[in-house]
Write a protein that holds these residues in place. Sequence first.
Motif, PDB file in Angstrom:
ATOM      1  N   ASP A  14       0.787  -1.180   0.181  1.00  7.92           N
ATOM      2  CA  ASP A  14       0.032   0.129   0.017  1.00  7.92           C
ATOM      3  C   ASP A  14       0.838   1.220  -0.045  1.00  7.92           C
ATOM      4  O   ASP A  14       0.502   2.176  -0.360  1.00  7.92           O
ATOM      5  N   VAL A  15       1.979   1.092   0.646  1.00  7.45           N
ATOM      6  CA  VAL A  15       3.106   2.337   0.720  1.00  7.45           C
ATOM      7  C   VAL A  15       4.271   1.857   0.885  1.00  7.45           C
ATOM      8  O   VAL A  15       4.593   0.595   1.478  1.00  7.45           O
ATOM      9  N   ALA A  16       5.386   2.657   0.381  1.00  8.40           N
ATOM     10  CA  ALA A  16       6.762   1.947   0.573  1.00  8.40           C
ATOM     11  C   ALA A  16       7.586   3.101   1.073  1.00  8.40           C
ATOM     12  O   ALA A  16       7.550   4.326   0.629  1.00  8.40           O
ATOM     13  N   LEU A  17       8.498   2.750   1.803  1.00  8.90           N
ATOM     14  CA  LEU A  17       9.820   3.440   2.158  1.00  8.90           C
ATOM     15  C   LEU A  17      10.795   3.174   0.971  1.00  8.90           C
ATOM     16  O   LEU A  17      11.207   2.035   1.078  1.00  8.90           O
ATOM     17  N   LEU A  18      11.135   4.165   0.315  1.00  4.89           N
ATOM     18  CA  LEU A  18      11.996   3.767  -0.848  1.00  4.89           C
ATOM     19  C   LEU A  18      13.075   4.848  -0.927  1.00  4.89           C
ATOM     20  O   LEU A  18      13.209   5.911  -0.292  1.00  4.89           O
ATOM     21  N   ARG A  19      14.117   4.618  -1.812  1.00  2.17           N
ATOM     22  CA  ARG A  19      15.127   5.510  -2.427  1.00  2.17           C
ATOM     23  C   ARG A  19      15.177   6.295  -3.379  1.00  2.17           C
ATOM     24  O   ARG A  19      14.396   5.828  -4.513  1.00  2.17           O
ATOM     25  N   LEU A  20      15.342   7.837  -3.378  1.00  2.00           N
ATOM     26  CA  LEU A  20      15.439   8.421  -4.608  1.00  2.00           C
ATOM     27  C   LEU A  20      16.609   8.350  -5.139  1.00  2.00           C
ATOM     28  O   LEU A  20      17.514   8.382  -4.167  1.00  2.00           O
ATOM     29  N   PRO A  21      16.793   8.839  -6.504  1.00  2.00           N
ATOM     30  CA  PRO A  21      15.764   9.033  -7.525  1.00  2.00           C
ATOM     31  C   PRO A  21      15.305   7.647  -7.939  1.00  2.00           C
ATOM     32  O   PRO A  21      15.959   6.361  -7.717  1.00  2.00           O
ATOM     33  N   ALA A  22      14.136   7.488  -8.285  1.00  5.94           N
ATOM     34  CA  ALA A  22      13.442   6.320  -8.855  1.00  5.94           C
ATOM     35  C   ALA A  22      12.098   6.825  -9.511  1.00  5.94           C
ATOM     36  O   ALA A  22      11.794   8.012  -9.608  1.00  5.94           O
ATOM     37  N   ASP A  23      11.734   5.930 -10.196  1.00  6.88           N
ATOM     38  CA  ASP A  23      10.590   6.118 -11.495  1.00  6.88           C
ATOM     39  C   ASP A  23       9.435   6.114 -10.454  1.00  6.88           C
ATOM     40  O   ASP A  23       8.923   5.070 -10.143  1.00  6.88           O
ATOM     41  N   THR A  24       8.904   7.092  -9.970  1.00  5.42           N
ATOM     42  CA  THR A  24       7.676   7.471  -8.996  1.00  5.42           C
ATOM     43  C   THR A  24       6.588   7.983  -9.747  1.00  5.42           C
ATOM     44  O   THR A  24       5.750   8.339  -9.340  1.00  5.42           O
ATOM     45  N   SER A  25       6.642   7.693 -11.266  1.00  2.00           N
ATOM     46  CA  SER A  25       5.174   7.929 -12.077  1.00  2.00           C
ATOM     47  C   SER A  25       4.072   7.451 -11.291  1.00  2.00           C
ATOM     48  O   SER A  25       3.953   6.274 -10.978  1.00  2.00           O
ATOM     49  N   GLY A  26       2.896   8.185 -11.195  1.00  2.00           N
ATOM     50  CA  GLY A  26       1.620   7.631 -10.860  1.00  2.00           C
ATOM     51  C   GLY A  26       1.800   7.588  -9.300  1.00  2.00           C
ATOM     52  O   GLY A  26       0.736   6.933  -8.575  1.00  2.00           O
ATOM     53  N   LEU A  27       2.700   7.944  -8.585  1.00  2.00           N
ATOM     54  CA  LEU A  27       2.923   7.956  -6.998  1.00  2.00           C
ATOM     55  C   LEU A  27       3.049   9.474  -6.463  1.00  2.00           C
ATOM     56  O   LEU A  27       3.515  10.197  -6.894  1.00  2.00           O
ATOM     57  N   ALA A  28       2.386   9.538  -5.269  1.00  2.00           N
ATOM     58  CA  ALA A  28       2.550  10.666  -4.566  1.00  2.00           C
ATOM     59  C   ALA A  28       3.756  10.308  -3.637  1.00  2.00           C
ATOM     60  O   ALA A  28       4.127   9.271  -3.185  1.00  2.00           O
ATOM     61  N   VAL A  29       4.762  11.358  -3.370  1.00  2.00           N
ATOM     62  CA  VAL A  29       5.929  11.129  -2.676  1.00  2.00           C
ATOM     63  C   VAL A  29       6.358  12.202  -1.439  1.00  2.00           C
ATOM     64  O   VAL A  29       5.951  13.370  -1.909  1.00  2.00           O
ATOM     65  N   ILE A  30       6.541  11.413  -0.231  1.00  2.00           N
ATOM     66  CA  ILE A  30       7.075  12.534   0.637  1.00  2.00           C
ATOM     67  C   ILE A  30       8.142  12.584   0.882  1.00  2.00           C
ATOM     68  O   ILE A  30       8.803  11.321   1.415  1.00  2.00           O
TER      69      ILE A  30
END
Length: 239
Positions: A55-71
């Motif tokens: 449902d939600v992920a703790l991830l590293r940037l940069p990444a392909d976050t198209s279609g996602l809201a990012v905080i």
Amino acid sequence: MASSSPPSLTLGYVPGGTPAKWARNWAERHPETPLQLCALAAAEAAAAVRAGTVDVALLRLPADTSGLAVIPLYEETTVVVVPADHVVSAVDAVTAADLTGEPVLLPLDDVVAWADAPGTPVDHRPETTEAATELVAAGVGALIVPQSLARLYHRKDLTYRPITDAPACPVALAFPEGPQPALLEEFIGIVRGRKPGSSRGQVEPAPKRTAREKTLAKQAKRAAAGKVARRPGRTGRGR
């Protein structure tokens, strides 16, 4: 009558991610609703959110976050991992120039976005950062990683030092764009430090991002776009 499964929330996290505090807070506030934790490879985390695996992920940037809201949450210090008896161990920190000519391992799951990273890449590319750490201990080369990964795979015969002029390694929370289910809103509130009484039993809009968070998000988008243009289908430092 068929019984339905109890509601739950699934949180994905990449290696080095530390969701334990959030999980504890969630359990205290919502003991009736499980928070499932799901370990993800860094390169697969954003896709797992889009696919609904988590449902939600703790991830590293940069990444392909198209279609996602990012905080954006925080930025990790970038460090170099070396054998404990390496000359680097004699100082508290190093610069990129200090690593000139140093053999450097580039694992296939490399997550440090540093196009002009120092050192001379070793021909062999280990599959994982964990495997690369084993090769550092064997004297094959140094390894440049976020500090949390240096800690995660730490060994007594290794040490690490911060690289003062290296780019930081951003970490963010990502979830699908659009209106969010109440459970996800509750979790976002916990991550953002919302007090228990302010969100319990309510569906509140996602907290507005600070100016710094907006800036980090823009920087991450630009870095991701440039990275994809330079090296389609690959992760890690461009060389």
